[in-house]
Each structure stands twice: as structure tokens, then as C-alpha cells.
Scaffold this active site. Sequence first.
Site, mmCIF file in Angstrom:
data_model
loop_
_atom_site.group_PDB
_atom_site.id
_atom_site.type_symbol
_atom_site.label_atom_id
_atom_site.label_comp_id
_atom_site.label_asym_id
_atom_site.label_seq_id
_atom_site.Cartn_x
_atom_site.Cartn_y
_atom_site.Cartn_z
ATOM 1 N N ASP A 98 0.823 -1.213 0.000
ATOM 2 C CA ASP A 98 0.000 0.000 0.000
ATOM 3 C C ASP A 98 0.856 1.261 0.000
ATOM 4 O OD1 ASP A 98 -3.094 0.293 0.098
ATOM 5 O OD2 ASP A 98 -2.337 1.915 1.339
ATOM 6 N N HIS A 119 -3.995 6.276 4.003
ATOM 7 C CA HIS A 119 -4.583 5.012 3.558
ATOM 8 C C HIS A 119 -3.825 3.799 4.097
ATOM 9 C CE1 HIS A 119 -5.770 2.054 0.365
ATOM 10 N NE2 HIS A 119 -6.896 2.721 0.393
ATOM 11 N N SER A 170 -11.158 -0.857 0.456
ATOM 12 C CA SER A 170 -9.759 -0.846 0.884
ATOM 13 C C SER A 170 -9.591 -1.359 2.302
ATOM 14 C CB SER A 170 -9.210 0.587 0.868
ATOM 15 O OG SER A 170 -8.937 1.008 -0.428
#
Length: 984
Positions: free
Chosen positions: A206, A256, A578
Site C-alpha cells: 500500500d 490510507h 480498501s
Amino acid sequence: MQLLLPLLLLAASASAFNQGGTSKTELKVVPNSFFVQTSGTALTKRGLNPVTAILSDIKSKGIDYTLRQQFQSLPAAFHGASITVPDGTTADDLLAIDGVQAVWPVQFLRKPVVPLAGDEPASDSTNSALQSNPSIKTTASSLLTNPDTRNISVFRRDLNDVLERRATIPPSSYTGDVFGPHVQTSVDKAHNSGLLGKGVKIGILDEGVDYTNPLLGGCFGSGCQISFGYDFVGDNYTGENTPIADTDPYSTCSDHGTFISGVIGAVPNVYGFTGVAPAATIGMYRITSCPGVTTEDVLVKALLQAANDGCNVISISLGGGVGWLAVTPAQIVIDYLVGQGVHVIVATGNDGVEGPFFAEAPASTVNGTSVNAAELTYLPTYQANLLNRDPIAYMSPKPLNAPGAYNIYFTSTDSSITNDACSPLPSSTPDLSTRAVVVQRGTCTFDTKYANVVAAGGKVVLMYNTDDYMLPQLNVGSSGLQAVGGLTREAGLQLLAYYAVNSRSLRISFPSGPLSPAGPTALTGTADKTKGGLMSSFSGYGPTNELYGQPSYTAPGANILSTVSLASGGVGIMRGTSFAAPFGAGATALILSARSSENLSPLEVRSLLTTTASWVPVTVGSSTYETVILQGGGMINVSKAIAAKTLISPYQFFLNDTKYLNSLQKLTITNRNSVSMKYTFNSTAAQAIGTYDGSASSDVLVSTDPTAVSAASVGAKVTFSTSYLTIPAGQSKTMQVGFAPPYLTTADIARFPIYSGFVGVVGTPSTGGAATEAYSVPYFGVAANMIDMPILDTTDVALGPRYPFLAVGEDILTGTGSYARDGNLVIYFRLAGGTRRLYLDLVNANIDFTGTVPSVTNGRRVRMARRSASASPAPSPEMAASAFESWSHLEARANPVKFSDVPTIGSIYSTGLAARDYLLNFDGGFTDYELPFDGTYTTSTGGSAQASTGVSYRVLLRALKITGNPTNEDQYESWLSPPFSFTS
Ligand SMILES: *[C@@H]1O[C@H](CO)[C@@H](O)[C@H](O)[C@H]1NC(C)=O
Ligand SMILES: *[C@@H]1O[C@H](CO)[C@@H](O)[C@H](O)[C@H]1NC(C)=O
């Protein structure tokens, strides 16, 4: 073969129409960059490693390439390299080199997307209808907004909130788990019994992680909570420059990756949440730079590295629409790694607004696991105390920064009004500085409401919800407020009822303390009674065009509380598939850890989680269930999967379409109980939905919000070759399951109905006894023929004029015309369905051919106006980072079709396994093909040639229908353009 990559020329042209063009070929691949895969894995005669050998052969052909990535860590997985070649070098040139087995363009990958809720406040009030009107669904444009601090609580409080450090955390610190998402999935039971994922190694691919957050252990490396990883890109990677790799995956460019890390690995803290598998060995491979860019070669490199480093589980949360299986190198590598025993868990994708048949990659693989997102049944809430009343719950990432007790003030005591606090508050309003101001959302933006409260002296706001939509995390932003929290409608109305009785004596305080516990005794306002447990609106639909199922199953993915960077406040609330994928990865780790002696394969764990999942209903409490192509097996039940002693294969039944109905399938049951079991069978239908709103032939475009067909809960008629199976302990047996499609009306069949449901398997000990095990295997099929799915978009929905057409500037060709060979003549088309073969050829104007689509579909001199011009801004450089895109030229090239009676001059463009175009959600808009044609074409022998001047030509577009036979001309959709010629 011309690849037509440099479409940037087009974007730079003067026509207003072309600005902001979302021509996909331009945005989705890295210019002049290719994967080359070698055919061999053994050393060559020269003693060279085969990758070195082909690279040297490429050089010796005079192709002066730059090496991007080399793939050798697991040679058998993907043996090759990615390279950037000089202008003019084509995939064909590379394929012509001995030892090169396959060539793919290098794709940009879509930045991990965190969909904002549609009711997130916008600073632009002209947009308020979209932003604040509760009746409007989460919109396409909001889904693509970058994750940003609006999502996150930025007020900083003590981050001295970790209870224990990694080295000293005893499993007992995790018992008493009452965190909502864990209760919803029975992860709490695993934690309470001391199961925390120990001994399993999880690699997250990621955006990097802020491991200095104490909730993630505060350090990096051996002995730390985030204990391994790598940075493949550095901050400034654009996809076209050299990535700056280093050994430290630290990043705070976006939250994120930090958020995903917390979903798996957060340690015990004062807020009362933890990760799903916090005792697993957790690592981060950073593959995304600060502008949010990554490329598929970096993903493949990281996948191979993670496998090489011994990761048992890999979690990936990025992707884009592809529609087909095994199209991209990442899909191929994932299937390979799964075969090697690596559990690869991928987010299904947030393109729910694109409707069915929008399977994404790398989520869509045969053997990997794809995870979709559902809403929480218990929201992340803290307790607000009320004087002489029961406490209520409010939503916030942290307890509100509002010490002391406040009187309450409702800006309106009429809960039916829709525009509460949208205008300046009346002069009769008391001083609000000592009050907690309660406002109902709706009509105007939150910012407007905040400003009106601030103008009346208010500092603390509680925003309560309208009926149908859950308030997301709220943020004071630059409003001047000190604190803002969210209330469910239920909690807001409860507070209003108290207020109506006696407004003066009603006082509220916001003590610090952990999240309110989830469960049956939850505070008023903790349970989401409107959407709790339902599929999230952004969750993507399968299946693939091959009618292969995805997703596999569902996990919590909205209103999730997890870690963010310290700069963003340390904890925050986000939504997106996600965050469902790492939940699935954590659940996988719990199972592997609990059952380590069984050495469960990735397919077995996927089956355990899928067949023990709970069906997701279409509305809260309903017994009508969501389609399997949205929920897979349903919401995972992790403790049930851990305890399940019956293994079932296959994990889903794919019934295919009417013509290719897979009506008789094997079901294999393995009994790992210590006693002989008797299994019986049943079936339950899920909601059957229409792929098209009206009919495939008249709509052409797939529904973006599919609804039930007229007989909603209608599934296959399921029959079993035996009414029961008795299976001794430790043995397997196989039986047959028969499927017949449901009876549907002609009108329903015209909508391409997708029917689905679950085959139930119920086991009881053969010797009697009450212990019952219940499993369900999802199935789905299409009650129509895939060959009838429209491929070429012939509508005017996306752009204004009807596709396909030729245009110069904004003028659409309707007759003959002469044009310079300067690339200003542009060929426009759009794919309403995926296609395995697409050919765009140059032909003589006098050709005897009638296309399935008329040559002229637009009136004379139609001016083009992009329908969604405002919603479709020019892509920012970082958003040029784009989706995985099926672009396998290989199939089309390997066996070019010789159409008997259609003489062509040469090829302008061709592709294989192309995806359906985006309609709504590609950077807030659609994609299409906009190919400038300067007369250059490829001859049948592979050479490059120029169209002559003064000769009348047409272009011929042909796209194979989904299940069409490539050598059968009748199974293509086709369009022959109006004639044109070139001037000198
Ligand atoms: C990345 O770009 C920034 C801004 O241009 C620059 O300050 C920084 O030095 C660059 N980092 C590297 C590693 O090149
Ligand atoms: C998927 O797994 C099955 C069972 O191991 C295997 O036979 C098949 O080849 C795999 N498919 C792919 C595409 O790797």
C-alpha cells in the site's frame, strides 16, 4: 500495429471539447513502457540467466531501453522485466525477439480510493445538493476524491493512549473485545479466547505507514508491531521517473496505508479498538508515492518480494475495472502465488456505481480472494452523559474535545424540517457559547450550518441524521468550532424528546473513555438501525465477463475506526473496500494461526470464510438477500470459520449463461470432525437483479443501480444426487448438484437477469446428537445469453453525440470531407461491454459492407458537449494514475482473424480482452477511446504505412461479442465510418 499511446497530443489541442478527455489509452498506461516475459526459466546456452539474455537481445536489436524493474526473486512466477523503450518501439518489435513470450504495456494503477460519504460537507455550496442532500446516493465524483483530512479527526489530544507496547503485550490485553466490527464478525470471540494471529506473516502492499503512531507500536523493525517491509517508490515516483527505493516504508503522504495497518494490527489503546490480527507479524511494502502513483510493475515486484520474504498472507487495496480474468501480469502472478500457498486478499473495488459486470483487477483472479464492503451494525461511538437521563452515543473518532457540561440547544425543535440552520439563526437565539448545539443535517452543507452556529457564538455541534443515511465522521475544519460529533437519527430524536420535556435541565457532557461497547445492550445511537449490516453503496459488483464470481465474501468496510498518521490526529474514520480487504487478511491470519497444524491452503481458507459467512439482506431485517455478485458468500463469521470442521469445494458455483449452462456440478465435502457426520442439503434464493434497467438491446448501457427483476427472490431450481451423505471422520465424498434456471418472464429475460442463491449443507453427527454445522455455497447464473450483451456504445449518454463517430475538433463527420494528416481527425468509440477482440482497420470507401451500427448515427454538424463536463474536470497529474486495464494485445495478435469478404488496407488499432468503459467513476467521469488518426496504419506484414492523399477511405470498427467465436464474422458488432480523404 500502432499502439496510439501518445494521445497527450490530443489533450493539448485547442478544442474545448478535448480538454479533460478521459480517453483511456492516454491515461492508463505508462508511455513506451512494457512488461516483457521470457519463455524460459533455465540458464541459456551462454550461461546467462534468461532475463539477462533477453535484455541483452533487446539491446542488440538496437532498442536502447531503460530497465524499470526486473523480476527474478521467484523465477517461475513471472520471469522477465519491465522496460521503457524509445519512441516508436512497439510491443510487436519486442514480441519479435526470440525468447520473449509475452508483452504487456505497463499500467498505471489507480490510487487507492477512499470514498467519501455523499453527505460530506463541501466548501462549495453550489454543490450542496450532492453533498448534503440525504436523498442522493453516494455519488461517483465523491467516490474518487482523494483521501484527505476531511475524513479525519484533526484535533489532537493525548496520543499517549497506548496501553501496552508490542514486546510486553500479553494476549490478555486483547480480551474483552467489544469493538463493533469485531463483534459483527465474531472476531471478538477469537480475541477473547487468545487467538490473535500469532505465527502468521502478513504483508500489506500500500501507500506506506506512519509507524511512529503509538497505536501501531511506535517503531519499525524487528520487535516492533510493523516489523518488516520496504519502500519501492519513494515520495516522488511518477511512473515515468526512476523510483527511489529504500528499506523504510514510512510515509505520511496519505493515511490510507496507516489506516489499513491499524485494521490488521492496532495495539490496545484508550479508545478501545484493536486490529483483527494484532499478534501477526505485520509488514508494509510501500508501492505508492506521494502523488498517489503506482504502476503495475511495482505491484508485481512487491508481490514477488512479499512472497520471497515468506509472507503467508498478502493484503492489496487497489485496482480498477478490467472485466476479465488473467489479463494483467498482476492477476497472473497472484494466481501463481496462490498456487504456491500464499493467501492473497484483494479489495473488490469501490466502483459500485458502475453496476454489474465491472469486475476489477487485481481482485479478479481465479484463485485469489476478493473482499467487498458492508456497513457496520455497530458504529464507532462514544458515550455522552446526560444529567438525570440515560447516556446516549455520539459518533467521533475520539471523545469530543469539549470538557465540562453543556446545556443543549436545538436550532429547530421540528424534526420534520429539512433545512435546519441553513439560514442565519434568528436574533432570538440565546448565547450558544455554553451550549451543545444540535442541528439536523440536510439541504445545505455542513459548512453552512456550522457557520450559522458559529455566528451565534456556538462552539460545540452535534449533527443528527436524516432517516436514510448514516452520518459519517465530521470535522470542525476551518469552521471555528471547537468540536463536532454525529448522532444517529434515533439518538437525535431521543435527545429532542428529552429537550421537549425540559430544555433547561438537560445537560450533556463528553467524558473521555473508550468506545461504547457494541452488542445487544449498546447505547441508544450505537447500532445503525437504517443501514447496519447492509452492503455499502460503493461496493463493486462482479462477475467477470467469463461469468466467474467475485467477490468471494464481505467484511466491514464503512465507518471504520483505525489509525492515521500522527499529523492527521492518530485515529480516524474511513470507508472503502480498501479496509474490508485487510479485515479479510486479518481473518485469514486468525484461521491460519488457530489451525496451523492443518496447513490450510488459500483455497481452503477462502472456502471456510465464504461457506460460513452470514447472508447480507437487502434492507435491515429483510429475508430477501443481496445478489451473490455483490456479497459473495456474505459477511464473514470468523469464529465459525475457525471452528468449522467441514471443508467444501467448490467455494462458489458458477452456472454461466443460458447457452453454456453449467447445470450439473460436483460438490466435495471433507469431514474433519472426529466423528462420522451425516450431511443434508437445501437451497435458498437471493434477489435476482436485472443487468439492464429496461432491456439489453434498447438500453445498451448496463444499469448503474440495478434493481430486482419482477420475481425478486427467485433462484435456480437446485437438485441433489443424493438426499444425504454420511462421511466418516477424516474422509471426503463427492456428489452432484443440479441447477435449472428460474422461470422468468420475457421482459425479465430481456434485462439479462442475474439469479443467485445459496446451496445449504447441514451436518450432524451420524450417531445423533444436537451439534449441527451449517454451511452455504453461493451460486449465480445469467438467464440470458452473453453473446447478446451489447459491446459498442451506440448511445449519447456519456458524451452528447452518439458513438461511434469521427470528428475534427467539435465537428462530427456525416458525409465526405478532406482533412490534413495532422491527427486532428479523431476516431471516437466507447465500449458498453467487454470484448475479447477489437479491430479498427482502414478500408477503401467503396467497400461492400454493412455494419451492425449505421455509419451515420448523429445529425449533421452535431456539436459535442460533454454531458458531465462539470463533474469531469481535467485529470490532475496524480489522477493520471489510472486503473488496471485489460489490454492484452496478445490474443488479438496471436491469431488475427481473416475476414473473408472484408478487404482491409491495414490496421489502425487492435486490442484483446478489453474492459467495458467507465461511465461514472473514472476520476468522476467516463472513459472512451479517442484515437487521433494521422493516416498511419500497420500493414498486414507488420510494416508502417501512410494513407494516401486524395483517396476516399473509411474506418471499420469491429468488436467481438462476449462469447462470440473470433473467426466468425457474424459474431462481431461493427461500424463502418462515413467516407473521408486526406489532403496533402
Ligand atoms: C521529492 O520532491 C520534493 C519536492 O520537489 C523535493 O523537495 C525532494 O527532495 C524530492 N525527494 C527526492 C528523494 O528526490
Ligand atoms: C487454481 O487452483 C486450482 C486448484 O489448485 C488449479 O488447478 C488451477 O490451475 C488454478 N488456476 C490458476 C489460474 O492458477
